[in-house]
Every structure is written in C-alpha cells, then in structure tokens.
Design a protein around this motif. Structure first.
Motif, PDB file in Angstrom:
ATOM      1  N   ASP A   1      29.925   8.474  13.586  1.00  0.00           N
ATOM      2  CA  ASP A   1      28.914   9.478  13.931  1.00  0.00           C
ATOM      3  C   ASP A   1      27.570   9.157  13.272  1.00  0.00           C
ATOM      4  N   PHE A   2      27.624   8.607  12.072  1.00  0.00           N
ATOM      5  CA  PHE A   2      26.386   8.259  11.371  1.00  0.00           C
ATOM      6  C   PHE A   2      25.666   7.128  12.095  1.00  0.00           C
ATOM      7  N   LEU A   3      26.405   6.118  12.521  1.00  0.00           N
ATOM      8  CA  LEU A   3      25.786   5.016  13.253  1.00  0.00           C
ATOM      9  C   LEU A   3      25.196   5.505  14.575  1.00  0.00           C
ATOM     10  N   ALA A   4      25.902   6.439  15.209  1.00  0.00           N
ATOM     11  CA  ALA A   4      25.389   7.011  16.456  1.00  0.00           C
ATOM     12  C   ALA A   4      24.121   7.830  16.192  1.00  0.00           C
ATOM     13  N   LEU A   5      24.092   8.544  15.066  1.00  0.00           N
ATOM     14  CA  LEU A   5      22.904   9.302  14.674  1.00  0.00           C
ATOM     15  C   LEU A   5      21.711   8.373  14.475  1.00  0.00           C
ATOM     16  N   CYS A   6      21.934   7.263  13.784  1.00  0.00           N
ATOM     17  CA  CYS A   6      20.857   6.296  13.570  1.00  0.00           C
ATOM     18  C   CYS A   6      20.339   5.748  14.899  1.00  0.00           C
ATOM     19  N   GLU A   7      21.269   5.444  15.812  1.00  0.00           N
ATOM     20  CA  GLU A   7      20.879   4.929  17.129  1.00  0.00           C
ATOM     21  C   GLU A   7      20.050   5.961  17.893  1.00  0.00           C
ATOM     22  N   ASP A   8      20.459   7.210  17.828  1.00  0.00           N
ATOM     23  CA  ASP A   8      19.739   8.305  18.496  1.00  0.00           C
ATOM     24  C   ASP A   8      18.317   8.417  17.948  1.00  0.00           C
ATOM     25  N   LEU A   9      18.190   8.422  16.623  1.00  0.00           N
ATOM     26  CA  LEU A   9      16.876   8.551  16.004  1.00  0.00           C
ATOM     27  C   LEU A   9      15.978   7.375  16.362  1.00  0.00           C
ATOM     28  N   GLN A  10      16.543   6.182  16.339  1.00  0.00           N
ATOM     29  CA  GLN A  10      15.748   4.997  16.670  1.00  0.00           C
ATOM     30  C   GLN A  10      15.236   5.057  18.101  1.00  0.00           C
ATOM     31  N   GLN A  11      16.066   5.544  19.028  1.00  0.00           N
ATOM     32  CA  GLN A  11      15.653   5.675  20.415  1.00  0.00           C
ATOM     33  C   GLN A  11      14.548   6.715  20.588  1.00  0.00           C
ATOM     34  N   GLN A  12      14.486   7.662  19.636  1.00  0.00           N
ATOM     35  CA  GLN A  12      13.421   8.675  19.660  1.00  0.00           C
ATOM     36  C   GLN A  12      12.135   8.171  19.006  1.00  0.00           C
ATOM     37  N   GLY A  13      12.152   6.914  18.530  1.00  0.00           N
ATOM     38  CA  GLY A  13      10.975   6.363  17.889  1.00  0.00           C
ATOM     39  C   GLY A  13      10.861   6.686  16.415  1.00  0.00           C
ATOM     40  N   VAL A  14      11.954   7.143  15.822  1.00  0.00           N
ATOM     41  CA  VAL A  14      11.987   7.486  14.403  1.00  0.00           C
ATOM     42  C   VAL A  14      12.722   6.394  13.641  1.00  0.00           C
ATOM     43  N   THR A  15      12.199   5.976  12.499  1.00  0.00           N
ATOM     44  CA  THR A  15      12.919   5.039  11.639  1.00  0.00           C
ATOM     45  C   THR A  15      14.083   5.780  10.993  1.00  0.00           C
ATOM     46  N   PRO A  16      15.318   5.382  11.258  1.00  0.00           N
ATOM     47  CA  PRO A  16      16.453   6.167  10.748  1.00  0.00           C
ATOM     48  C   PRO A  16      16.551   6.217   9.223  1.00  0.00           C
ATOM     49  N   LEU A  17      16.325   5.072   8.547  1.00  0.00           N
ATOM     50  CA  LEU A  17      16.604   4.995   7.113  1.00  0.00           C
ATOM     51  C   LEU A  17      15.416   4.443   6.337  1.00  0.00           C
TER      52      LEU A  17
END
Length: 439
Positions: free
Chosen positions: A189-205
């Motif tokens: 779920d965390f990896l999916a969260l990072c992928e979602d954020l990146q697709q929104q143009g947000v740096t995940p970490l």
C-alpha cells in the motif's frame, strides 16, 4: 561489541509516568551540521568545589532552538560556573574520540545512550556515574530499561539520559487531504501511495543526505527490521552477520523500490533542508525523528502527523527506533565532582521539562516525575506509538558505533546514487565493517 536487547514491555516498564511518562531518544537529537557554533559562558559566581575553573560542557546541539534552550537551562545552574562550547554535529561526531582522549578533555559532553556510549566506556574514556543512579541520586528513579541503556559492559553506569524521541513517516495532514490520500499500513500500500503521489506531480519522499548522510540509515534500519526482524538487525550491527549476505541484499531490494520516489535534490540537502519541501507541500513524506518539529514553522506544527513504517512481514516482531539522548563525562576530567553536580542538575525534572519546552522539540523526558499530560496530541500519539510496538532499537550508530555509521554513510549514499551497483556496494560495505570490528 555488546548490544542490548530491549523489548517494548521491558523498555517501558518501570517508567510509571510515560505512558504516562518517558523512557527513551536518529541520530541527532537537536544537532546541526551547518553551524560551527560558538562558546557561551553561562556562569554563576561560585566555582566547583573540587577544582578551580568552570566545568566545560561540550555540546552538539547547534540548531538555534535547542542551543538556546540548553543555554537557558544552564542559566539556572547555581552550583558552579559552566562554559558551554557548541560544535556542529558532524564536526562534533568526528572530534568526539579526540575530545574524550585528550589530557584536558571537556568535563561533560552531549551524546547518545546505548552501544555507542558503551564503546567509549570500554576504552576507559568515560567517568563512572553509578552514584547518580543510587540512593537519592538524580537518576535513581529512572526505569530499569534506561539503566541498562546507560550501563557499561561491567555494569557500571556511564550515561545520564535526559530525553528520547520516536521515528516515523511524517506528513502534513492538510496536504494528504488535498491529495486525497491516506497513510499506508502495508508495504504494498505504501508503494502504491508513492506511485499515486508521483502521478499527481508530488515528490513522494523527502530525504536530506548531503551534509547529513546518516539520514539514509533510517530507511535501512526500518527495512531491515521489517524484512529480517529486530533481532537480526541488532546482531548485524554487532558484527554477527555479514552486510553482503542474502538477508541484507533483500533489504536493499526493498530499499531500491522507493529510490525512484525520493527527492533527487535531497542528495545536496541537510536533514533540516529536506523539511522545507514537506512544509511547502512539494514533498509528501519524510522518514525522520520527532525532532523534525524543531524546524517546522510554528504555525504549521499542528498540521504535522506521522505513521509507522509499514509492515512487510507480519510474522516478525514490530520494531521501532526510539533513540535516547543525554550526557556523559570524560574519565580524564579534572573536575569530576563538578561534572557530576552538573549532570545531576541536567537530569532533574524541571531541567528536562524546561529544555523540551524551550527547544520546541517533540522529545519526551526520561524522568518519571515530569507531567506529560499537557504535551501536544502529536507527542501523545508518539507515546502510544512506542507503547504499541514489540521491540525498541536506538539508531544505526547507537546500536553499533560511530565508526560503523561511517561505513553505512558511504554504502547507502552510493546506493542512493546507483542502486544497480548493489553487489559491489555490499561487498565493499562488508570489507569496511570488518576493518571496524577488527580495529
């Protein structure tokens, strides 16, 4: 090298008021890497009874708020004169062996409980502080777990712990609301969260590994505990396993999955610099200690929240980092009684509370006589976070040594730059670690 196995129950037992109160405190506490610091003379009119001249306190707390807080606490000291020397954390770390082995060392020094203190004690560099843990001594009411963390291999006490903190994945609640996301409980779920954020143009970490490369060890510590368990993690840092083993390779396999989500600018940031993208909602999450609140603007602190590093293998005990900070004294101090008097003052409940409040940190006190009921919701959540975990670790260098931390800094920053070169990185890491353990 000795390590201390401490369960969550064992760590919190005997600290009646942490949970109530405190017991424990990655790698920094309050130090900075970009401030050369200075010298502040916080003195009273009386001199130490055992020797002329002020007691010298060498401090790595060079961030403005912790530095000012310690100066303020020392202004209330009436048992003698104190000279406070503040040194940037990375310089301090490099010079600490020299400080302690000097013929005229500082009398009292800030640093860490656990293995790193025991290592210096094993070399005869630390003053025996056992009397502070006995009878009506300043640390006599501290928990058995704290006593263990503060003890040398021979059973004597060589450390005075004054605060601790937890690590977690910190984020802004309002930002998560804006992005329509929630904290993750599992690794997938965390990896999916990072992928979602990146697709929104947000740096995940966010991550600051420029002048503070030890930050990279936070992810290593947690992933090792999540993949191999806390017991393996402690044994690895004690030299009982190899860094080029299949187990550690599995850890870096998981680490490699988040490298594409880490802000590439972080390789030139300090840990403090890496807070700014989080505050500005340009980066979503930051694995760091609760000392992060020292660098968050006051108006944004209430918007900060955290969640635990997600579980990878549910069959393993859940480990959490909870590093403990405080002070030790040099064995070669020419003012040992003055040093003990100052340490007793710094361990007092009022001194601990004043430092925590004025430093703006989310650290917790080690004294069971400090009332934590008025602490912020974030800190109360941090207390619960540690109470609900199975086992407690400190941080890479605190569970091993400052020398081994240097090998991790080299290996993990190389890995962040080139994760495909993992085999050579691990082989070189093991060779460097062997030199440390054999030295």
């Amino acid at each position: 090298m000795s390590t201390s196995r401490i369960s969550r129950r064992g760590f919190l037992a005997g600290s009646a008021a942490l949970g109530v109160t405190g017991v424990l405190s990655g790698c920094v506490g309050g130090g900075s890497s970009d401030d050369d610091g200075g010298t502040a003379d916080t003195s009273s009119t009386e001199a130490p009874s055992d020797a002329s001249g002020p007691v010298v306190l060498q401090s790595s707390l060079s961030d403005p708020d912790p530095k000012a807080a310690l100066e303020s606490v020392l202004n209330g000291y009436t048992e003698g004169d104190v000279t406070l020397n503040t040194v940037a954390i990375e310089n301090y770390r490099a010079q600490l062996p020299t400080y302690l082995s000097s013929s005229e060392p500082p009398d009292v020094l800030t640093w860490y409980a656990g293995s790193v203190a025991r290592d210096y004690a094993s070399k005869g560099l630390l003053l025996d502080l056992s009397e502070l843990w006995e009878g009506d001594g300043a640390c006599a009411g501290f928990s058995d777990a704290l006593r263990s963390l503060s003890s040398a291999d021979d059973g004597t006490q060589i450390f005075v712990p004054t605060n601790y903190y937890w690590w977690g994945i910190f984020y802004r609640k309002s930002a998560f609301d804006e992005w329509g996301v929630e904290p993750a409980e599992t690794w997938d779920d965390f990896l999916a969260l990072c992928e979602d954020l990146q697709q929104q143009g947000v740096t995940p970490l966010s991550m600051g590994t420029g002048s503070t490369p030890w930050v990279a060890s936070g992810w290593f510590d947690y992933l090792n505990m999540r993949v191999n368990g806390p017991e393996f993690h402690r044994a690895l840092l004690a030299g009982e396993h190899s860094f080029d083993s299949a187990e550690v390779r599995a850890v870096l396999d998981e680490y490699a999955k988040i490298v594409p989500f880490i802000d590439p600018n972080g390789r030139s940031y300090s840990w403090q610099d890496a807070v700014t993208p989080l505050v500005q909602k340009e980066a979503a999450m930051y694995l760091i200690g609760a000392f992060i609140t020292q660098t968050v603007p006051e108006e944004d602190v209430d918007d900060i929240d955290f969640f635990r590093v997600p579980i990878i293998d549910a069959s393993l005990p859940v480990g959490e980092e909870a590093p403990t900070d405080g002070y030790f004294a040099a064995a070669n101090s020419t003012r040992p009684e003055g040093a003990k008097a100052l340490l007793s003052y710094l361990a007092q409940p009022d001194s601990q509370q004043q430092f925590i409040e004025e430093s703006g940190s989310s650290n917790l006190p080690t004294s069971p006589d400090v009332d934590t009921s008025g602490f912020s919701p974030l800190v109360q959540k941090g207390i619960q976070h540690l109470e609900e975990t199975d086992e407690i670790t400190q941080f890479f260098n605190r569970d091993s040594s400052d020398e081994l931390q240097t090998t991790a800094d080299t290996a993990l920053t190389r890995f962040l730059d080139n994760p495909d070169d993992v085999e050579q990185i691990l082989a070189d890491w093991q060779s460097a670690a062997e030199r440390v353990f054999e030295g």
